[in-house]
Design an enzyme around this catalytic site. Structure first.
Site, PDB file in Angstrom:
ATOM      1  N   PHE A 244       0.795  -1.218   0.000  1.00  0.00           N
ATOM      2  CA  PHE A 244       0.000   0.000   0.000  1.00  0.00           C
ATOM      3  C   PHE A 244       0.836   1.281   0.000  1.00  0.00           C
ATOM      4  O   PHE A 244       0.284   2.375  -0.051  1.00  0.00           O
ATOM      5  CB  PHE A 244      -0.928   0.024   1.218  1.00  0.00           C
ATOM      6  CG  PHE A 244      -1.821  -1.167   1.306  1.00  0.00           C
ATOM      7  CD1 PHE A 244      -2.321  -1.783   0.163  1.00  0.00           C
ATOM      8  CD2 PHE A 244      -2.177  -1.691   2.539  1.00  0.00           C
ATOM      9  CE1 PHE A 244      -3.155  -2.888   0.249  1.00  0.00           C
ATOM     10  CE2 PHE A 244      -3.017  -2.792   2.620  1.00  0.00           C
ATOM     11  CZ  PHE A 244      -3.498  -3.391   1.479  1.00  0.00           C
ATOM     12  N   GLY A 245       2.150   1.185   0.064  1.00  0.00           N
ATOM     13  CA  GLY A 245       2.976   2.383   0.082  1.00  0.00           C
ATOM     14  C   GLY A 245       4.371   2.113   0.603  1.00  0.00           C
ATOM     15  O   GLY A 245       4.737   0.966   0.877  1.00  0.00           O
TER      16      GLY A 245
ATOM     17  N   LYS B  10       5.203   7.714   6.034  1.00  0.00           N
ATOM     18  CA  LYS B  10       4.601   6.609   5.285  1.00  0.00           C
ATOM     19  C   LYS B  10       3.735   7.225   4.198  1.00  0.00           C
ATOM     20  O   LYS B  10       2.737   7.902   4.482  1.00  0.00           O
ATOM     21  CB  LYS B  10       3.756   5.701   6.179  1.00  0.00           C
ATOM     22  CG  LYS B  10       3.149   4.544   5.390  1.00  0.00           C
ATOM     23  CD  LYS B  10       2.833   3.341   6.236  1.00  0.00           C
ATOM     24  CE  LYS B  10       2.456   2.136   5.371  1.00  0.00           C
ATOM     25  NZ  LYS B  10       2.202   0.934   6.145  1.00  0.00           N
TER      26      LYS B  10
ATOM     27  N   ASP C 191      -2.506  -6.865  11.212  1.00  0.00           N
ATOM     28  CA  ASP C 191      -1.237  -7.102  10.505  1.00  0.00           C
ATOM     29  C   ASP C 191      -0.056  -7.100  11.467  1.00  0.00           C
ATOM     30  O   ASP C 191       0.969  -6.466  11.222  1.00  0.00           O
ATOM     31  CB  ASP C 191      -1.041  -6.036   9.420  1.00  0.00           C
ATOM     32  CG  ASP C 191      -0.029  -6.466   8.351  1.00  0.00           C
ATOM     33  OD1 ASP C 191       0.246  -7.687   8.248  1.00  0.00           O
ATOM     34  OD2 ASP C 191       0.496  -5.600   7.633  1.00  0.00           O
TER      35      ASP C 191
END
Length: 449
Positions: free
Chosen positions: A22-23, A40, A131
């Site tokens: 996602f990044g 981030k 996660d």
């Protein structure tokens, strides 16, 4: 983006320190504040996705806990949401995989469980991390552990995945609990606990359990990993975290309690012993404790999680009782072997009589001697008859791992095992030891009633 470029007008990107589906995470310099920060930067989103991301960030903005890494700024640049966070120069727990002492592992468990208890205890919307893994646990300046990358819902993850052109990372699969692989996947606080159990195994052994395939392997009947380097106390906690059924796992609050009790017990045993930041860690654990998302807790008041806590407590007690029995039996057997046998098992032994069922069947203490001469003494065994000249041999070691083998007795008195191959059996009436020897595998089992 590349090192040296300016992002969002006043952040100079210095070094790429993390990549994901996602990044990316960059070490950057805030040119206005002259401060090193971590940024981030997420994938590019449409207007709806940006608003969704902003709404979720609002839910976590006011969170404050010793063991979570809080993002202190949110913004959007060129349709890319980004978070600005403190930079942890010691990196993440990835650097500790396979290189961590049990004492450090206890501190890791204490810090992470305290952080998760805080997240799971948020009202009215408990925060499920989804996660937990080594690279999402950072190491602070004082050596404490900080939970990061939390607060992104399953819906937001779907939005990010839909807008990302990157190939999804398979790395997180290894940490996904069994219920995430069902036809109706569930994401609950108990799933975070299972992921924490996998993380503890990986840190302790240097290897991912279940071949890195996550809870899907456990759904298929895979056994729990062996943890020979950990104490029985810590092994029991890890196994309880890895319980296949979610309501049999302890809550984060319960894990935090167990860690506090562990450190308190050590202090009472040796008041003069000191450990880095030991007292402050325990104080933080107690001070920051909040009710778990399940509603259960130390008070024992009824709640949604009371059954889960009770089930976890029963599991822990069951493990300890089993471990104690095995340890006592194995220790007694070891002493008896050392004082009585003195490597004289074969002397005076006779082939096992073909009709000697009384000697063959039953429960035994067991010693296994391998081809390389290594010996495992902390074992118990049981032989049962399952058919005409067919038997099963069950061996349980002190780490609760069970080895099951079916074998047949041959006309000449020998045996044929599906696991060990052909073997012979002898009995020493003086020492009351039955010895099964499997030449092909180089394994000798000495069974004593």
């Amino acid at each position: 983006m590349e090192a040296g470029s300016i992002f969002a007008e006043h952040y100079q990107l210095l070094k790429l320190i993390g990549e994901g589906s996602f990044g990316n995470v960059w070490l950057a310099k805030d040119l206005r504040a002259d401060l090193a920060v971590a940024i981030k930067i997420y994938v590019m989103l449409d207007e709806r996705g940006v608003k969704e991301f902003m709404d979720e960030f609002k839910l976590t903005f006011n969170l404050n806990h010793t063991h979570i890494l809080h993002a202190y700024h949110y913004d959007v640049f060129a349709k890319q949401p980004f978070l600005v966070m403190p930079y942890c120069e010691k990196g993440s727990a990835l650097s500790l995989i396979g290189n961590i002492s049990e004492e450090q592992l206890w501190h890791f468990l204490a810090d992470v469980s305290a952080g998760l208890a805080y997240l799971h205890g948020q009202r009215p919307n408990p925060i499920v991390h989804q996660d937990i893994k080594p690279d999402n646990i950072l190491i602070g300046k004082d050596g404490t552990f900080l939970v990061t990358d939390f607060g992104i819902s399953q819906q937001m993850r779907s939005t990010l995945r839909r807008n990302s052109s990157r190939t999804p990372s398979a790395g997180s699969t290894a940490y996904m609990p069994p219920e995430r692989f069902l036809s109706k996947p569930a994401s609950t606080s108990a799933g975070d606990i299972w992921s924490l159990g996998v993380t503890l195994v990986e840190l302790a052994t240097g290897e991912l359990p279940f071949c890195g395939m996550g809870g899907n392997m456990q759904n298929g009947g895979a056994e729990l990993p062996i943890l020979p380097t950990l104490s029985e106390e810590l092994q029991t906690i890890v196994y309880s975290c890895l319980a296949k059924t979610p309501n049999e796992r302890p809550t984060a609050e319960k894990l935090s309690e167990w860690c506090h009790e562990h450190f308190s017990s050590k202090d009472s045993d040796n008041k003069d012993a000191t450990t880095p930041s030991g007292k402050s860690r325990k104080d933080n654990t107690v001070r920051n404790r909040k009710p778990d998302a399940t509603g259960g807790g130390k008070s024992g008041k009824p709640g949604d999680g009371s059954n889960r806590t009770a089930a976890a407590s029963r599991l822990i007690k069951r493990y300890w009782i089993t471990a104690t029995i095995i340890a006592v039996v194995a220790t007694t057997a070891c002493c008896w072997f050392c004082t009585k046998s003195n490597d004289k098992v074969d002397s005076g032994s006779i082939p096992l009589s073909a009709n000697c069922e009384a000697l063959l069947l039953g429960a035994y203490t067991c010693k296994q001697i391998n081809r390389d001469k290594t010996v495992n003494r902390k074992m118990v065994a049981e032989i049962k008859k399952t058919g005409d000249e067919e038997y099963t041999l069950s061996i349980i070691s002190s780490d609760f791992r069970t080895t099951l083998s079916t074998f047949h007795r041959l006309p000449d008195g020998d045996f044929e095992s599906e696991k060990y191959g052909k073997g012979s059996a002898i009995y020493n009436p003086e020492l009351r030891i039955m010895t099964l020897t499997f030449e092909k595998q180089g394994v000798k089992l000495e069974l004593f009633k």
